[in-house]
Enzyme design. Structure first.
Site, PDB file in Angstrom:
ATOM      1  N   LYS A  75       0.864  -1.181   0.000  1.00  0.00           N
ATOM      2  CA  LYS A  75       0.000   0.000   0.000  1.00  0.00           C
ATOM      3  C   LYS A  75       0.902   1.233   0.000  1.00  0.00           C
ATOM      4  CE  LYS A  75      -4.148  -1.979   1.984  1.00  0.00           C
ATOM      5  NZ  LYS A  75      -3.711  -3.357   1.671  1.00  0.00           N
ATOM      6  N   ASP A 109      -1.798  -2.078  -4.117  1.00  0.00           N
ATOM      7  CA  ASP A 109      -3.205  -2.163  -3.717  1.00  0.00           C
ATOM      8  C   ASP A 109      -3.861  -0.793  -3.856  1.00  0.00           C
ATOM      9  OD1 ASP A 109      -3.075  -4.842  -3.068  1.00  0.00           O
ATOM     10  OD2 ASP A 109      -3.057  -4.531  -0.895  1.00  0.00           O
ATOM     11  N   MET A 110      -5.188  -0.793  -4.015  1.00  0.00           N
ATOM     12  CA  MET A 110      -5.898   0.490  -4.085  1.00  0.00           C
ATOM     13  C   MET A 110      -6.500   0.790  -2.709  1.00  0.00           C
ATOM     14  SD  MET A 110      -6.433   3.109  -5.858  1.00  0.00           S
ATOM     15  CE  MET A 110      -6.192   2.784  -7.600  1.00  0.00           C
ATOM     16  N   GLN A 139     -11.311  -0.307  -8.466  1.00  0.00           N
ATOM     17  CA  GLN A 139     -12.492  -0.635  -7.643  1.00  0.00           C
ATOM     18  C   GLN A 139     -13.766  -0.296  -8.426  1.00  0.00           C
ATOM     19  OE1 GLN A 139     -11.145   2.278  -4.918  1.00  0.00           O
ATOM     20  NE2 GLN A 139     -10.395   0.827  -3.388  1.00  0.00           N
ATOM     21  N   ARG A 160      -5.845  -5.857 -11.102  1.00  0.00           N
ATOM     22  CA  ARG A 160      -6.769  -6.667 -10.290  1.00  0.00           C
ATOM     23  C   ARG A 160      -8.042  -5.834 -10.137  1.00  0.00           C
ATOM     24  NH1 ARG A 160      -5.072  -6.423  -4.567  1.00  0.00           N
ATOM     25  NH2 ARG A 160      -3.560  -8.069  -4.915  1.00  0.00           N
ATOM     26  N   LYS A 163     -14.392  -4.910  -6.040  1.00  0.00           N
ATOM     27  CA  LYS A 163     -15.533  -3.991  -5.857  1.00  0.00           C
ATOM     28  C   LYS A 163     -15.089  -2.716  -5.139  1.00  0.00           C
ATOM     29  CE  LYS A 163     -19.155  -7.492  -5.550  1.00  0.00           C
ATOM     30  NZ  LYS A 163     -19.758  -8.415  -4.567  1.00  0.00           N
ATOM     31  N   THR A 202     -12.617 -11.418  -6.156  1.00  0.00           N
ATOM     32  CA  THR A 202     -13.986 -11.428  -5.609  1.00  0.00           C
ATOM     33  C   THR A 202     -14.332 -12.823  -5.084  1.00  0.00           C
ATOM     34  OG1 THR A 202     -16.318 -10.980  -6.083  1.00  0.00           O
ATOM     35  CG2 THR A 202     -15.036 -11.919  -7.891  1.00  0.00           C
ATOM     36  N   ARG A 264     -12.137  -4.033   7.962  1.00  0.00           N
ATOM     37  CA  ARG A 264     -12.781  -4.006   6.626  1.00  0.00           C
ATOM     38  C   ARG A 264     -13.465  -5.334   6.326  1.00  0.00           C
ATOM     39  NH1 ARG A 264      -8.270  -0.819   5.306  1.00  0.00           N
ATOM     40  NH2 ARG A 264      -7.058  -2.484   4.380  1.00  0.00           N
TER      41      ARG A 264
HETATM   42  C1  LIG Z   1      -7.633 -10.852  -3.838  1.00  0.00           C
HETATM   43  C2  LIG Z   1      -8.339  -9.619  -3.383  1.00  0.00           C
HETATM   44  C3  LIG Z   1      -7.636  -8.418  -3.296  1.00  0.00           C
HETATM   45  C4  LIG Z   1      -8.309  -7.247  -2.916  1.00  0.00           C
HETATM   46  N1  LIG Z   1      -7.649  -6.042  -2.959  1.00  0.00           N
HETATM   47  C5  LIG Z   1      -8.316  -4.906  -2.686  1.00  0.00           C
HETATM   48  C6  LIG Z   1      -7.711  -3.624  -2.848  1.00  0.00           C
HETATM   49  O1  LIG Z   1      -6.549  -3.490  -3.223  1.00  0.00           O
HETATM   50  N2  LIG Z   1      -8.471  -2.524  -2.573  1.00  0.00           N
HETATM   51  C7  LIG Z   1      -9.783  -2.614  -2.166  1.00  0.00           C
HETATM   52  O2  LIG Z   1     -10.426  -1.593  -1.957  1.00  0.00           O
HETATM   53  N3  LIG Z   1     -10.360  -3.818  -1.987  1.00  0.00           N
HETATM   54  C8  LIG Z   1      -9.676  -4.962  -2.237  1.00  0.00           C
HETATM   55  N4  LIG Z   1     -10.303  -6.169  -2.063  1.00  0.00           N
HETATM   56  C9  LIG Z   1     -11.606  -6.242  -1.359  1.00  0.00           C
HETATM   57  C10 LIG Z   1     -12.780  -6.036  -2.292  1.00  0.00           C
HETATM   58  O3  LIG Z   1     -12.818  -4.709  -2.747  1.00  0.00           O
HETATM   59  C11 LIG Z   1     -14.115  -6.358  -1.597  1.00  0.00           C
HETATM   60  O4  LIG Z   1     -14.258  -5.488  -0.510  1.00  0.00           O
HETATM   61  C12 LIG Z   1     -14.208  -7.766  -1.069  1.00  0.00           C
HETATM   62  O5  LIG Z   1     -13.640  -8.694  -1.961  1.00  0.00           O
HETATM   63  C13 LIG Z   1     -15.712  -8.127  -0.850  1.00  0.00           C
HETATM   64  O6  LIG Z   1     -16.400  -8.161  -2.074  1.00  0.00           O
HETATM   65  P1  LIG Z   1     -16.762  -9.557  -2.795  1.00  0.00           P
HETATM   66  O7  LIG Z   1     -17.027  -9.264  -4.219  1.00  0.00           O
HETATM   67  O8  LIG Z   1     -15.652 -10.514  -2.542  1.00  0.00           O
HETATM   68  O9  LIG Z   1     -18.029 -10.128  -2.089  1.00  0.00           O
HETATM   69  P2  LIG Z   1     -19.153  -9.391  -1.190  1.00  0.00           P
HETATM   70  O10 LIG Z   1     -19.613  -8.167  -1.907  1.00  0.00           O
HETATM   71  O11 LIG Z   1     -18.630  -9.250   0.206  1.00  0.00           O
HETATM   72  O12 LIG Z   1     -20.288 -10.451  -1.200  1.00  0.00           O
HETATM   73  C14 LIG Z   1     -21.143 -10.640  -2.343  1.00  0.00           C
HETATM   74  C15 LIG Z   1     -21.677 -12.057  -2.339  1.00  0.00           C
HETATM   75  O13 LIG Z   1     -20.581 -12.959  -2.584  1.00  0.00           O
HETATM   76  C16 LIG Z   1     -20.772 -14.141  -1.833  1.00  0.00           C
HETATM   77  N5  LIG Z   1     -19.691 -14.284  -0.850  1.00  0.00           N
HETATM   78  C17 LIG Z   1     -18.900 -13.307  -0.348  1.00  0.00           C
HETATM   79  N6  LIG Z   1     -18.022 -13.814   0.524  1.00  0.00           N
HETATM   80  C18 LIG Z   1     -18.280 -15.132   0.616  1.00  0.00           C
HETATM   81  C19 LIG Z   1     -17.730 -16.196   1.361  1.00  0.00           C
HETATM   82  N7  LIG Z   1     -16.728 -16.001   2.209  1.00  0.00           N
HETATM   83  N8  LIG Z   1     -18.260 -17.431   1.195  1.00  0.00           N
HETATM   84  C20 LIG Z   1     -19.288 -17.644   0.332  1.00  0.00           C
HETATM   85  N9  LIG Z   1     -19.846 -16.671  -0.405  1.00  0.00           N
HETATM   86  C21 LIG Z   1     -19.355 -15.432  -0.272  1.00  0.00           C
HETATM   87  C22 LIG Z   1     -22.122 -13.999  -1.123  1.00  0.00           C
HETATM   88  O14 LIG Z   1     -23.122 -14.512  -1.968  1.00  0.00           O
HETATM   89  C23 LIG Z   1     -22.273 -12.493  -1.011  1.00  0.00           C
HETATM   90  O15 LIG Z   1     -23.603 -12.087  -0.892  1.00  0.00           O
HETATM   91  C24 LIG Z   1      -9.659  -7.336  -2.500  1.00  0.00           C
HETATM   92  C25 LIG Z   1     -10.359  -8.534  -2.575  1.00  0.00           C
HETATM   93  C26 LIG Z   1      -9.722  -9.662  -3.020  1.00  0.00           C
HETATM   94  C27 LIG Z   1     -10.510 -10.939  -3.109  1.00  0.00           C
END
Ligand SMILES: Cc1cc2nc3c(=O)[nH]c(=O)nc-3n(C[C@H](O)[C@H](O)[C@H](O)COP(=O)(O)OP(=O)(O)OC[C@H]3O[C@@H](n4cnc5c(N)ncnc54)[C@H](O)[C@@H]3O)c2cc1C
Length: 283
Positions: A75, A109-110, A139, A160, A163, A202, A264
């Site tokens: 970061k 990372d963002m 994002q 990468r 959301k 995701t 977070r």
């Molecule tokens: C590899 C990686 C790197 C990242 N890097 C950054 C970054 O640099 N900056 C940043 O701002 N954010 C980062 N993030 C975080 C990202 O922005 C989201 O906040 C986070 O991934 C939650 O969003 P989601 O799409 O995974 O699922 P969510 O929006 O949390 O969930 C949506 C749906 O997905 C399913 N789901 C979610 N989690 C699970 C679980 N554990 N088991 C089963 N089903 C599930 C469910 O159906 C849920 O309703 C990163 C995420 C990942 C995976």
């Protein structure tokens, strides 16, 4: 007051690299590639930043020496962005010099929206100098991201797509899940169509299935993109995806400064709170 690490251990692999090492090795043994992240952000003093730079160089060397299948994420606010931009850039370039020499990869990372433009600018400068050794994150929740995606895709950057994990106001970011998902798909299309190897961070089945379907429809091979998840979440799914021939990567955070990352994870999904309790009571 520092909270006990047992709270975070579901999402954080250890408070030191040595503590995280057995989990790291286990994940690599399951054919999962990794991104190691030494936790920390918004560092305000140069002494801590300098120590962090040294720790990251040690990490790159350790990954190389142990033959781990792992890149690193950093970061910029941990490398001094809140102190001075040029100082931060020098620190980033120190890491990238090592990464380039040893054929490794550093992802920026963002962070929250006050840092978006600064991060993209610094990424572009670094990309011009270090090419395929550096990537960043976009994002989908931010209103600006479709334009940023087009812009960075034009360069062929390694992105990468996530959301977005930071709480943002409505003039800066979409506020509801269907809109954030639709924006994610629009950005994903651009990255799949225009960049050599996009990464999708995701845990959301709707998005993962969409990527699978879109790539089949467009005849994009399974080895032309990567699916990424966070340590402690959906490990079985990652193993399944790997067995199905998809490229996968787990983001593995470690370090003592775990509280903001941990918060977070709790904020984005209420089930994660239950995970914490279940882990605490597991032997
Ligand atoms: C590899 C990686 C790197 C990242 N890097 C950054 C970054 O640099 N900056 C940043 O701002 N954010 C980062 N993030 C975080 C990202 O922005 C989201 O906040 C986070 O991934 C939650 O969003 P989601 O799409 O995974 O699922 P969510 O929006 O949390 O969930 C949506 C749906 O997905 C399913 N789901 C979610 N989690 C699970 C679980 N554990 N088991 C089963 N089903 C599930 C469910 O159906 C849920 O309703 C990163 C995420 C990942 C995976």
């Amino acid at each position: 007051m520092k909270l006990p690490f047992v709270l975070a251990k579901r999402f954080v692999a250890g408070e030191s690299f040595e503590e995280a090492a057995p989990k790291v090795q286990y994940l690599n043994d399951q054919n999962l590639k990794l991104t190691l992240d030494l936790l920390g952000e918004n560092v305000k003093d140069k002494e801590t930043v300098d120590r962090t730079v040294t720790a990251y160089i040690d990490l790159l060397n350790g990954i190389k020496k142990q033959g781990l299948l792992s890149s690193i994420s950093i970061k910029l606010t941990m490398l001094g962005l809140d102190i001075d931009i040029d100082y931060c850039r020098d620190n980033l370039y120190q890491l990238l010099d090592v990464a380039k020499k040893q054929d490794q990869f550093v992802r920026i990372d963002m962070e929250g929206s006050p840092y978006t433009q600064l991060t993209i600018d610094m990424f572009k400068d670094a990309f011009a100098k270090y090419g395929r050794h550096v990537g960043t994150v976009l994002q989908s929740m931010l209103h600006r991201t479709l334009d940023d995606t087009r812009d960075l895709a034009e360069l062929g950057a390694d992105i990468r797509l996530v959301k977005g994990a930071y709480k943002e106001p409505s003039d800066i970011a979409l506020q509801n899940m269907p809109a954030i998902r639709e924006a994610y798909k629009e950005c994903a299309k651009i990255l799949l169509d225009k960049t050599p190897f996009p990464r999708f961070g995701t845990h959301d089945d709707e998005l993962i299935n969409w990527v699978k379907d879109y790539t089949v429809e467009k005849n994009i091979a399974k080895d032309r993109f990567e699916l990424q998840m966070l340590y402690g979440l959906r490990e079985d799914t990652m193993i399944e995806l790997t067995k199905d021939g998809y490229k996968t990567r787990v983001y593995v955070p470690f370090g003592t400064d775990w509280f903001p990352y941990f918060t977070r994870r709790l904020m984005e999904r209420k089930e994660n709170i239950w995970f914490v309790f279940s882990t605490m009571f597991k032997k």
